[in-house]
Design a protein around this motif. Structure first.
Motif, PDB file in Angstrom:
ATOM      1  N   HIS A 136       0.918  -1.132  -0.088  1.00  0.00           N
ATOM      2  CA  HIS A 136       0.080   0.063  -0.230  1.00  0.00           C
ATOM      3  C   HIS A 136       0.876   1.301   0.057  1.00  0.00           C
ATOM      4  N   TYR A 137       2.063   1.146   0.790  1.00  0.00           N
ATOM      5  CA  TYR A 137       2.813   2.460   0.817  1.00  0.00           C
ATOM      6  C   TYR A 137       3.374   2.767  -0.700  1.00  0.00           C
ATOM      7  N   ASN A 138       3.536   1.877  -1.575  1.00  0.00           N
ATOM      8  CA  ASN A 138       3.992   1.917  -2.896  1.00  0.00           C
ATOM      9  C   ASN A 138       2.903   2.050  -3.751  1.00  0.00           C
ATOM     10  N   THR A 139       1.953   1.389  -3.769  1.00  0.00           N
ATOM     11  CA  THR A 139       0.717   1.400  -4.679  1.00  0.00           C
ATOM     12  C   THR A 139      -0.399   2.327  -4.146  1.00  0.00           C
ATOM     13  N   GLY A 140      -0.714   2.614  -3.083  1.00  0.00           N
ATOM     14  CA  GLY A 140      -1.925   3.441  -2.574  1.00  0.00           C
ATOM     15  C   GLY A 140      -3.154   2.686  -2.889  1.00  0.00           C
ATOM     16  N   ALA A 141      -3.138   1.322  -3.233  1.00  0.00           N
ATOM     17  CA  ALA A 141      -4.333   0.331  -3.771  1.00  0.00           C
ATOM     18  C   ALA A 141      -4.765  -0.463  -3.097  1.00  0.00           C
ATOM     19  N   ILE A 142      -4.562  -0.608  -1.661  1.00  0.00           N
ATOM     20  CA  ILE A 142      -5.014  -1.640  -0.851  1.00  0.00           C
ATOM     21  C   ILE A 142      -6.476  -1.879  -1.025  1.00  0.00           C
ATOM     22  N   ALA A 143      -7.270  -0.796  -0.740  1.00  0.00           N
ATOM     23  CA  ALA A 143      -8.574  -0.955  -0.725  1.00  0.00           C
ATOM     24  C   ALA A 143      -9.554  -1.536  -1.871  1.00  0.00           C
ATOM     25  N   ARG A 144      -8.655  -1.299  -3.189  1.00  0.00           N
ATOM     26  CA  ARG A 144      -9.227  -1.712  -4.404  1.00  0.00           C
ATOM     27  C   ARG A 144      -8.682  -2.896  -4.894  1.00  0.00           C
ATOM     28  N   SER A 145      -7.911  -3.499  -4.144  1.00  0.00           N
ATOM     29  CA  SER A 145      -7.023  -4.727  -4.720  1.00  0.00           C
ATOM     30  C   SER A 145      -7.842  -6.113  -4.496  1.00  0.00           C
ATOM     31  N   THR A 146      -7.554  -6.828  -5.634  1.00  0.00           N
ATOM     32  CA  THR A 146      -7.962  -8.431  -5.542  1.00  0.00           C
ATOM     33  C   THR A 146      -7.365  -9.108  -4.244  1.00  0.00           C
ATOM     34  N   LEU A 147      -6.195  -8.568  -4.204  1.00  0.00           N
ATOM     35  CA  LEU A 147      -5.201  -9.036  -3.125  1.00  0.00           C
ATOM     36  C   LEU A 147      -5.888  -8.841  -1.740  1.00  0.00           C
ATOM     37  N   LEU A 148      -6.665  -7.826  -1.413  1.00  0.00           N
ATOM     38  CA  LEU A 148      -7.343  -7.626  -0.243  1.00  0.00           C
ATOM     39  C   LEU A 148      -8.542  -8.474  -0.177  1.00  0.00           C
ATOM     40  N   ARG A 149      -9.182  -8.652  -1.377  1.00  0.00           N
ATOM     41  CA  ARG A 149     -10.314  -9.266  -1.129  1.00  0.00           C
ATOM     42  C   ARG A 149     -10.142 -10.814  -0.946  1.00  0.00           C
ATOM     43  N   LYS A 150      -9.233 -11.437  -1.279  1.00  0.00           N
ATOM     44  CA  LYS A 150      -8.606 -12.715  -1.453  1.00  0.00           C
ATOM     45  C   LYS A 150      -8.186 -13.010   0.112  1.00  0.00           C
ATOM     46  N   HIS A 151      -7.383 -11.930   0.685  1.00  0.00           N
ATOM     47  CA  HIS A 151      -6.922 -12.067   2.036  1.00  0.00           C
ATOM     48  C   HIS A 151      -8.179 -12.056   2.990  1.00  0.00           C
TER      49      HIS A 151
END
Length: 190
Positions: A136-151
């Motif tokens: 997230h520090y690098n992309t700013g994209a945690i909230a919209r990521s499939t990574l988060l949904r899968k986690h």
């Protein structure tokens, strides 16, 4: 300065090298209660890939353009794209090492808070949290990521595999991002 001394040990660095000490945060004994602070491994990973750039001598650092776009967002120090007031970094900005280190502390607090909110109570280990903060520090994209949904769904292997998809900037695969995502995925899976 007291907070920097507590977090990084000793005086602020005068050279642009990773700090010898990082915040020490123990592993979460209860993974259901997600961590809220980045551990030593996460801080070290962020510092390794962000670096403290662009030294111009006498302990000062100058803003530089984004490697993917060749322009915005302009960055300084440990990958900061905003200053202490939240204003965007602009060409010509110059900071001291102490300013770079202080902004890292502020940036980490913001990204930790955003990742903790995004995880929303899902079982999360310290290493998973650290990897997501770095991402997230690098992309700013945690909230919209499939990574988060899968986690959040408990698909940890699927979430770990998602890191590799985030290796592009301005549509181009960047070797540095590929290495960073591999390191984040490895940390996430520990």
């Amino acid at each position: 300065m007291g907070l920097l001394k507590k977090l990084f040990g000793g005086k602020p660095e005068t050279k642009c090298e990773p700090a010898q000490q990082a915040r020490i945060v123990p592993e979460s004994p209860d993974p259901v209660k997600a961590p809220t602070k980045t551990g030593a491994a996460g801080v070290a990973l962020i510092k390794q890939f962000e670096g403290c750039h662009k030294p111009i001598g006498q302990g000062r650092f100058q803003a530089y353009p984004d490697p993917g776009t060749g322009g915005k967002p302009w960055t300084i120090g440990w990958g900061s794209t905003t200053d202490a007031e939240g204003k965007p970094i602009v060409p010509g900005t110059v900071w001291t090492q102490a300013q770079c280190d202080a902004q890292l502390v502020r940036d980490l607090a913001r990204f930790e808070r955003e990742v903790a909110q995004a995880v929303a109570g899902a079982p999360t280990t310290q290493n998973q949290f650290d990897a997501m903060v770095s991402f997230h520090y690098n992309t700013g994209a945690i909230a919209r990521s499939t990574l988060l949904r899968k986690h959040r769904a408990g698909d940890y292997a699927g979430a770990q595999a998602e890191y590799g998809r985030w290796n592009k900037a301005a549509g181009k695969v960047l070797a540095g991002l590929t290495r960073r995502r591999a390191a984040e995925a490895e940390l996430y899976g520990r």
